[in-house]
Design a protein around this motif. Structure first.
Motif, mmCIF file in Angstrom:
data_model
loop_
_atom_site.group_PDB
_atom_site.id
_atom_site.type_symbol
_atom_site.label_atom_id
_atom_site.label_comp_id
_atom_site.label_asym_id
_atom_site.label_seq_id
_atom_site.Cartn_x
_atom_site.Cartn_y
_atom_site.Cartn_z
ATOM 1 N N GLU A 150 0.848 -1.035 -0.329
ATOM 2 C CA GLU A 150 0.198 -0.035 0.167
ATOM 3 C C GLU A 150 0.865 1.337 -0.101
ATOM 4 N N ALA A 171 2.827 4.402 1.201
ATOM 5 C CA ALA A 171 3.391 4.524 2.486
ATOM 6 C C ALA A 171 2.885 6.221 2.757
ATOM 7 N N PRO A 172 2.831 6.713 3.882
ATOM 8 C CA PRO A 172 2.447 7.936 4.096
ATOM 9 C C PRO A 172 3.263 9.153 3.375
ATOM 10 N N SER A 173 4.511 8.806 3.241
ATOM 11 C CA SER A 173 5.294 9.508 2.727
ATOM 12 C C SER A 173 4.912 9.765 1.207
ATOM 13 N N GLU A 174 4.751 8.543 0.462
ATOM 14 C CA GLU A 174 4.087 8.480 -0.914
ATOM 15 C C GLU A 174 2.683 9.174 -1.095
ATOM 16 N N LEU A 175 1.746 9.214 -0.031
ATOM 17 C CA LEU A 175 0.567 9.926 -0.107
ATOM 18 C C LEU A 175 1.001 11.277 -0.371
ATOM 19 N N ARG A 176 2.045 11.980 0.704
ATOM 20 C CA ARG A 176 2.175 13.243 0.675
ATOM 21 C C ARG A 176 2.917 13.705 -0.657
ATOM 22 N N GLU A 177 3.672 12.912 -1.242
ATOM 23 C CA GLU A 177 4.206 13.145 -2.758
ATOM 24 C C GLU A 177 3.187 13.077 -3.683
ATOM 25 N N GLU A 235 -0.016 13.901 -3.239
ATOM 26 C CA GLU A 235 -0.649 15.120 -3.091
ATOM 27 C C GLU A 235 0.040 16.310 -3.865
ATOM 28 N N GLU A 264 -5.427 1.929 -3.657
ATOM 29 C CA GLU A 264 -4.259 1.855 -2.760
ATOM 30 C C GLU A 264 -3.054 1.165 -3.178
#
Length: 456
Positions: free
Chosen positions: A3, A5-11, A13, A94
């Protein structure tokens, strides 16, 4: 499965913001989009139902099971879904990689631009997600009041003919011939009718029939006609017909513009992603993904590839400004008829084939024949045109339908089953006029439970 990662979600965005800046600089004017990253179960449920929160029916469950099974076995995958609303609702898988969801976001932006500016989406309800939820609640109340089986059988009948709608029709035209005749009568009319039959009762019967004959001219919107004039439907049943019709009118532009819409989204995701700051490995992954989007498929036309290649050719010949005009005006049929050239047919290796025995045989590679066949089958044109000719056939409210012959015969077994569903909604004998396989002779089907299926 992995899934994001939080860092990937920020990137992701951050990249979506960059995609919007690049797309708007290139001339796109999309509706606002709300993105949501969801698991596969949610993605395939929305894909099967068409809208989040839509009413339940076994056909939706069947579509979900097929799509989810193909995904589980690695045979198919939905990378994204975008809903035509305001704001648009976009769902990202996801388990996609960061680069996959980056490409998908650019693809979604172009879809949102198409929804906002194409003429066939102008009258669609941007609040259909909320409306569909209200529809589902009403149908649930009907299930509680009348039983799930009764509601499901009604939905079976309505969904069997859901494609037979006409977005240009808001009411059924009525012919009032007899009223015009009465206004034109003169004090000397009896003199002009000397020698004619004087059966006043027969005159009155003829006048009543002509006054109440529906429709005034053949109409394509079978659902609207049944909603307005069915002699047997209860109020709640008419409401279900109206619900299905309203949702079908929402989906219709998507059917009419599949090739040009997906081609538009593919054209611009290719342009936008190339402008992003990606790593060499990501550019390589993007090239592989983009090639996969355009890959031909066995026995089926790839709408992404066809639309993309036609739009690229239009820009090459007429320029980018003209391309935006095409986005505003065209549907699949007009795009193919106006812009599929001989050179494109040859480059894409398009041809006509048919089954002969156990083999598939190429029967025609003439570019005009290919163009005409595509135009006849795209944009919903594979659905036969059925018009209502008479809602009071034989003077006892029988329903007479006519197949508008275009050289393609009906599947008679399918047609007979559909007539049973129409009878459920009309409650009187139903007739369907079509032609024999050679197109030279009339063939009239009819159905009534008492007599079964008949042909003449």
């Amino acid at each position: 499965m992995r899934e994001l990662a939080p860092s990937e979600l920020r990137e992701l965005e951050r990249r979506i913001g960059a995609i919007w800046e690049i797309g708007e600089r290139m001339g796109l004017r999309p509706l606002p989009v709300h993105f949501e990253v969801v698991p596969a179960t949610v993605m395939y449920e929305i894909g099967a139902y068409g809208l989040p929160g839509r009413f339940s029916h076994w056909t939706h469950g069947k579509a979900y099971q097929v799509q989810k099974t193909l995904y589980d076995y690695g045979l198919s995958k939905i990378y994204e879904l975008v809903i035509n609303s305001h704001p648009c609702q976009a769902f990202l898988l996801e388990t996609n990689t960061l680069l996959q969801n980056t490409l998908v976001a650019a693809h979604v932006m172009a879809h949102a631009d198409f929804f906002a500016n194409n003429a066939y989406f102008v009258r669609t309800r941007r609040d259909m997600v909320e409306i569909a939820t209200v529809h589902a609640e009403r149908i649930e109340r009907y299930e509680f009041a009348h039983g799930k089986e009764a509601v499901e059988q009604l939905l079976d009948a309505v969904l069997a003919i859901q494609e037979h709608v006409d977005p240009s029709l808001t009411e059924i035209p009525v012919r009032r011939v007899a009223e015009r005749e009465r206004r034109s009568r003169s004090p000397y009319e009896d003199l002009w009718r000397l020698g004619e039959p004087t059966d006043d009762a027969a005159d009155e019967r003829e006048t009543w029939h002509r006054e109440t004959r529906l429709p005034a001219e053949p109409v394509r919107d079978l659902l609207l006609f049944i909603h307005e004039y069915s002699p047997v439907l209860e109020d709640w049943e008419r409401d279900v017909v109206a619900i299905v019709r309203a949702e079908m009118l929402y989906f219709l532009p998507q059917i009419q513009t599949k090739v040009v819409n997906e081609g538009w989204a593919t054209f611009w995701h290719a342009r936008i992603v190339r402008e992003l700051e990606l790593t060499p490995d990501e550019y390589l992954e993007f090239a592989r993904l983009h090639a996969g989007v355009l890959q031909p498929t066995a026995r089926r036309l790839n709408p992404y590839a066809l639309g993309y290649e036609i739009l690229r050719d239009i820009e090459r010949r007429y320029g980018t400004e003209y391309l935006f005009m095409v986005r505003e005006m065209e549907n699949d049929v007009s795009l193919v008829r106006n812009y599929l050239t001989e050179e494109l047919v040859e480059r894409l290796d398009l041809y006509l084939y048919e089954r002969r025995g156990e083999e598939l045989v190429v029967v025609d590679k003439d570019w005009e024949a290919v163009r005409d066949r595509l135009a006849s089958e795209l944009g919903g044109n594979q659905i036969p045109v059925i018009v209502v000719e008479d809602g009071d056939y034989h003077g006892n409210r029988e329903l007479y339908l006519r197949h508008v012959w275009d050289g393609r015969k009906l599947d008679l077994a399918w047609a007979e089953k559909t007539l049973e569903h129409v009878y459920r909604l009309w409650g009187r004998r139903v007739w369907l006029e079509t032609r024999t396989e050679n197109g030279n002779d009339l063939l009239v089907l009819s159905y009534h439970p008492r007599d079964g299926h008949r042909k003449r």
